[in-house]
Design an enzyme around this catalytic site. Structure first.
Site, PDB file in Angstrom:
ATOM      1  N   LYS A 136      -6.780 -67.438 -27.963  1.00 19.33           N
ATOM      2  CA  LYS A 136      -5.839 -68.145 -27.093  1.00 19.33           C
ATOM      3  C   LYS A 136      -5.293 -69.399 -27.804  1.00 19.33           C
ATOM      4  CE  LYS A 136      -8.138 -66.478 -22.867  1.00 19.33           C
ATOM      5  NZ  LYS A 136      -8.663 -66.864 -21.520  1.00 19.33           N
ATOM      6  N   TYR A 176      -1.384 -61.295 -17.246  1.00 27.48           N
ATOM      7  CA  TYR A 176      -2.403 -61.720 -16.268  1.00 27.48           C
ATOM      8  C   TYR A 176      -1.998 -61.388 -14.828  1.00 27.48           C
ATOM      9  CZ  TYR A 176      -5.591 -64.200 -19.460  1.00 27.48           C
ATOM     10  OH  TYR A 176      -6.529 -64.519 -20.422  1.00 27.48           O
ATOM     11  N   ASN A 211     -10.537 -71.367 -22.714  1.00 28.01           N
ATOM     12  CA  ASN A 211     -11.826 -70.831 -23.159  1.00 28.01           C
ATOM     13  C   ASN A 211     -11.709 -69.928 -24.394  1.00 28.01           C
ATOM     14  OD1 ASN A 211     -10.690 -68.668 -21.888  1.00 28.01           O
ATOM     15  ND2 ASN A 211     -12.274 -68.437 -20.322  1.00 28.01           N
ATOM     16  N   HIS A 265      -9.845 -64.073 -25.103  1.00 25.89           N
ATOM     17  CA  HIS A 265      -9.783 -63.046 -24.058  1.00 25.89           C
ATOM     18  C   HIS A 265     -10.455 -61.784 -24.581  1.00 25.89           C
ATOM     19  CE1 HIS A 265      -8.243 -60.249 -21.050  1.00 25.89           C
ATOM     20  NE2 HIS A 265      -8.030 -59.427 -22.069  1.00 25.89           N
ATOM     21  N   GLU A 296      -4.046 -53.141 -21.819  1.00 24.50           N
ATOM     22  CA  GLU A 296      -3.837 -54.403 -22.546  1.00 24.50           C
ATOM     23  C   GLU A 296      -3.442 -54.158 -24.003  1.00 24.50           C
ATOM     24  OE1 GLU A 296      -6.932 -57.027 -19.812  1.00 24.50           O
ATOM     25  OE2 GLU A 296      -7.392 -56.705 -21.932  1.00 24.50           O
TER      26      GLU A 296
HETATM   27  P1  IDP Z   1     -12.565 -63.530 -18.403  1.00 20.38           P
HETATM   28  O1  IDP Z   1     -11.509 -64.052 -19.361  1.00 20.38           O
HETATM   29  O2  IDP Z   1     -13.939 -64.007 -18.779  1.00 20.38           O
HETATM   30  O3  IDP Z   1     -12.510 -62.031 -18.199  1.00 20.38           O
HETATM   31  P2  IDP Z   1     -11.298 -63.804 -15.780  1.00 20.38           P
HETATM   32  O4  IDP Z   1     -12.033 -64.040 -14.511  1.00 20.38           O
HETATM   33  O5  IDP Z   1     -10.724 -62.444 -16.016  1.00 20.38           O
HETATM   34  O6  IDP Z   1     -12.273 -64.230 -16.989  1.00 20.38           O
HETATM   35  O7  IDP Z   1     -10.149 -64.893 -15.844  1.00 20.38           O
HETATM   36  C1  IDP Z   1      -9.101 -64.784 -16.778  1.00 20.38           C
HETATM   37  C2  IDP Z   1      -8.865 -66.152 -17.392  1.00 20.38           C
HETATM   38  O8  IDP Z   1      -8.404 -67.044 -16.377  1.00 20.38           O
HETATM   39  C3  IDP Z   1     -10.110 -66.849 -17.970  1.00 20.38           C
HETATM   40  O9  IDP Z   1     -10.465 -66.413 -19.262  1.00 20.38           O
HETATM   41  C4  IDP Z   1      -9.674 -68.299 -17.946  1.00 20.38           C
HETATM   42  O10 IDP Z   1      -8.790 -68.604 -19.024  1.00 20.38           O
HETATM   43  C5  IDP Z   1      -8.899 -68.359 -16.627  1.00 20.38           C
HETATM   44  N1  IDP Z   1      -9.749 -68.750 -15.498  1.00 20.38           N
HETATM   45  C6  IDP Z   1     -10.710 -68.013 -14.886  1.00 20.38           C
HETATM   46  N2  IDP Z   1     -11.284 -68.682 -13.874  1.00 20.38           N
HETATM   47  C7  IDP Z   1     -10.657 -69.884 -13.852  1.00 20.38           C
HETATM   48  C8  IDP Z   1     -10.814 -71.054 -13.019  1.00 20.38           C
HETATM   49  O11 IDP Z   1     -11.616 -71.102 -12.084  1.00 20.38           O
HETATM   50  N3  IDP Z   1      -9.988 -72.106 -13.289  1.00 20.38           N
HETATM   51  C9  IDP Z   1      -9.066 -72.086 -14.309  1.00 20.38           C
HETATM   52  N4  IDP Z   1      -8.895 -71.007 -15.100  1.00 20.38           N
HETATM   53  C10 IDP Z   1      -9.680 -69.937 -14.883  1.00 20.38           C
HETATM   54 MG    MG Z   2     -10.987 -60.879 -17.366  1.00 17.13          MG
END
Ligand code: IDP
Ligand code: MG
Length: 138
Positions: A9, A49, A112, A115, A126
């Site tokens: 990212k 997304y 984070n 992905h 994807e």
């Molecule tokens: P993942 O990337 O671990 O699969 P997902 O729940 O699919 O997590 O969420 C997609 C992305 O959305 C996350 O990687 C993160 O960048 C963002 N995200 C998830 N939860 C939150 C949140 O509570 N606040 C802000 N961003 C979030």
């Molecule tokens: Mg996810």
């Protein structure tokens, strides 16, 4: 042999840890079947997304994902989907295990660093979002 989509990212690219992240994939037996550095528009990020469009963080997440370049990678290997998720660590870096990418590099739950697809069906969708058949060399 399984394939999964990884994205380094914008925060990972900004921190200049692309090589370090790719090295972790390779050391764990995942091969790079395809890779490119691209810049997503806001609507590219919204399309990717779309499953999260009702979530409160959708606007902020898609702003973040389109603020700078990303590296999209097709990883290939035995159990690639779950292996990649293990190497990545939990979504929230505060909950991520020691030695995972998110533990070591993520800024917060949104920024984070990586992905990873979560299932075979999403991996296929994807991968096809970013790559055509000619680009995936295996
Ligand atoms: P993942 O990337 O671990 O699969 P997902 O729940 O699919 O997590 O969420 C997609 C992305 O959305 C996350 O990687 C993160 O960048 C963002 N995200 C998830 N939860 C939150 C949140 O509570 N606040 C802000 N961003 C979030
Ligand atoms: Mg996810």
């Amino acid at each position: 042999m399984e394939r999964t989509l990884s994205i380094i990212k914008p925060d990972g690219v900004e921190k200049n840890v692309v090589g370090e992240i790719i090295s972790r994939f390779e050391k764990n037996g995942l091969n790079i079947a395809a890779m490119k550095k691209i810049k997503l528009s806001k609507s590219d990020a919204e399309g990717f997304y779309a499953v999260h469009k009702e979530r409160p963080f959708f606007g902020s997440l898609t702003d973040f994902m389109s603020r700078g370049p990303v590296v999209v990678i097709v990883l290939e290997g035995e159990g690639a989907i779950s292996k990649n998720r293990e190497i990545m660590g939990a979504t929230n870096p505060e909950e991520a295990a020691e030695g995972t990418i998110r533990k070591d590099f993520a800024t917060n739950i949104e920024e984070n660093t990586v992905h990873g697809s979560d299932a075979p069906e999403t991996a296929e969708v994807e991968i096809n979002y970013f790559f055509n058949a000619f680009e995936i060399t295996g």
